[in-house]
Enzyme design. Structure first.
Site, PDB file in Angstrom:
ATOM      1  N   SER A   1     103.724  84.150  26.408  1.00 44.45           N
ATOM      2  CA  SER A   1     103.587  83.359  25.186  1.00 44.45           C
ATOM      3  C   SER A   1     103.245  84.250  23.998  1.00 44.45           C
ATOM      4  O   SER A   1     102.328  85.078  24.063  1.00 44.45           O
ATOM      5  CB  SER A   1     102.485  82.307  25.360  1.00 44.45           C
ATOM      6  OG  SER A   1     102.889  81.318  26.263  1.00 44.45           O
TER       7      SER A   1
ATOM      8  N   ASP B   1     102.956  75.684  16.446  1.00 50.13           N
ATOM      9  CA  ASP B   1     102.395  76.544  17.484  1.00 50.13           C
ATOM     10  C   ASP B   1     102.495  78.019  17.102  1.00 50.13           C
ATOM     11  O   ASP B   1     102.880  78.871  17.918  1.00 50.13           O
ATOM     12  CB  ASP B   1     103.074  76.301  18.839  1.00 50.13           C
ATOM     13  CG  ASP B   1     102.253  76.880  19.999  1.00 50.13           C
ATOM     14  OD1 ASP B   1     101.064  77.188  19.789  1.00 50.13           O
ATOM     15  OD2 ASP B   1     102.825  77.053  21.089  1.00 50.13           O
TER      16      ASP B   1
ATOM     17  N   HIS C   1      98.495  78.601  20.502  1.00 50.24           N
ATOM     18  CA  HIS C   1      97.738  78.271  21.715  1.00 50.24           C
ATOM     19  C   HIS C   1      97.182  79.516  22.415  1.00 50.24           C
ATOM     20  O   HIS C   1      96.294  79.406  23.256  1.00 50.24           O
ATOM     21  CB  HIS C   1      98.593  77.444  22.688  1.00 50.24           C
ATOM     22  CG  HIS C   1      99.703  78.182  23.371  1.00 50.24           C
ATOM     23  ND1 HIS C   1     101.033  77.976  23.072  1.00 50.24           N
ATOM     24  CD2 HIS C   1      99.692  79.122  24.346  1.00 50.24           C
ATOM     25  CE1 HIS C   1     101.789  78.736  23.844  1.00 50.24           C
ATOM     26  NE2 HIS C   1     100.989  79.446  24.636  1.00 50.24           N
TER      27      HIS C   1
END
Length: 395
Positions: free
Chosen positions: A337, A231, A201
């Site tokens: 992230s 992911d 993402h």
């Protein structure tokens, strides 16, 4: 020494012969008249012969061949004690084999001792204790492994400052340019020539990607492969070399309560370090698999996810995937992230992927980290690397 025999009287002086049998001496004395003296006219009476003297043997003893030092037959020296003769040969007992000197045995065992030492080292490596070799060599070598290793000295295990100094060079900032703006995340270096693992993402829908290392160097990067169901994404830097790869640990050995450190670039603040513990295992985290999953409603960088039947940081949409995650109370914020979750020994045990942040319109008392963060286990990442290098499951 080879002995030779001659007839009686052949030598001028019988006592100078190499060997003179006693029987021949007796026969010679009995048959040879005494020499007359010029001063005396009367003859000399011959020497009497002992009638009890035994007769000579019927044959002469055979000549002996030359004797080697280790042969059974040995030549006695003249006048040897106990044999009554001045020379000759006699049988001796066989010579026993010379025993191996103690020092030679030790040298013979040397190679086996070396092999044993190598086997001990090999067993240590097989057991996942690569830190033993680091202690022997005095080096903190970073090695990717499926078992737990240590990249910090044992005396510094769990020391946040040491972990941060050791692992920070292996964590980068990832900036993606999108069609409607930019997004910021983090990544983990896994090869010296610039392979970077991050979240899907973070780079989904990006037109260009820029990566900045902890020492300020900037590189352009391209996406090698993505796996939206986990992911994960793999990037490759252009013209990179000499980077410091992280050590990939063993997330199966993680326990609730283990000390962890998180490194990333929250809100673009490169190299930010936080710490905490593993607060839970095997949490079901749901994220979007859509191309626009990196764009949260209202902007910002708070990636939406679902956990425990609730949605956080916006709407994940209808296209989602769920994976098992490590839960941590280490402070994670937008920009963490794709960054590293690290154990007390300096090994990467997870890729940070989701964190809860209060909504933009919430009161100030609700803002900031609330200690609810999630990371993709590193064993999941390692199992997916071959797929990512081949282009990923989305290709």
């Amino acid at each position: 020494m080879t002995e030779s025999f001659r007839r009686s009287g052949e030598y001028e002086n019988p006592y100078q012969a190499p060997y003179q049998a006693p029987y021949e001496d007796a026969r010679q004395y009995a048959s040879t008249p005494a020499s007359s003296s010029p001063a005396s006219a009367s003859p000399v009476t011959p020497s009497p012969v002992d009638p009890e003297w035994p007769p000579p043997p019927a044959y002469r003893p055979a000549a002996q061949a030359p004797v080697e030092p280790t042969a059974v037959w040995q030549t006695r020296t003249a006048g040897g004690a106990g044999d009554g003769h001045g020379g000759g040969t006699a049988p001796l007992p066989p010579v026993a084999a010379e025993p191996t000197p103690p020092g030679r045995k030790k040298r013979a065992r040397g190679p086996f001792a070396l092999l044993a030492a190598v086997a001990v080292v090999a067993a240590a490596i097989g057991g996942g204790t690569a830190y033993g070799i680091q202690e022997l060599t005095g080096k903190d070598t970073v090695v990717s492994s499926s078992t737990t290793t240590s990249v910090v000295p044992s005396s510094k295990t769990g020391d946040v400052a040491t972990i941060a100094a050791t692992v920070s060079p292996s964590v980068v900032e990832v900036g993606a340019t999108l069609s409607n703006g930019t997004s910021t995340g983090s990544g983990v270096v896994i090869t010296a020539d610039g392979e970077i693992v991050t979240n899907n993402h973070v780079v989904s829908g990006a037109n260009s990607i820029k990566v900045t290392t902890s020492d300020g160097r900037s590189y352009t990067a391209k996406v090698v492969g993505t796996d939206s169901k986990k992911d994960l994404a793999l990037l490759k830097l252009a013209n990179a070399s000499g980077l410091k790869p992280a050590t990939l640990g063993n997330s199966d050995g993680v326990k609730v309560g283990d000390t962890v450190v998180a490194i990333g670039s929250p809100e673009g603040l490169t190299g930010t370090v936080t710490s905490g513990i593993v607060s839970a295992l095997n949490r079901d985290v749901t994220v979007s698999t859509g191309e626009n999953q990196g764009r949260q409603q209202g902007g910002g960088g708070n990636w939406p996810f679902q956990f425990g039947g609730q949605q956080f940081n916006g709407d994940t949409g209808s296209s989602t995937t769920t994976y098992k995650a490590l839960q941590t109370d280490a402070s994670l914020n937008p920009g963490n992230s794709g960054g590293a979750l690290i154990d007390a020994g300096g090994d990467i045990i997870g890729i940070n992927s989701a964190m809860y942040s209060a909504a933009a319109d919430s009161s100030s008392s609700d803002a900031g980290s609330v200690g609810l963060g999630f990371a993709i286990p590193i064993n999941t990442v390692k199992a997916d690397l071959a797929t990512l290098r081949a282009g990923g499951s989305d290709s």
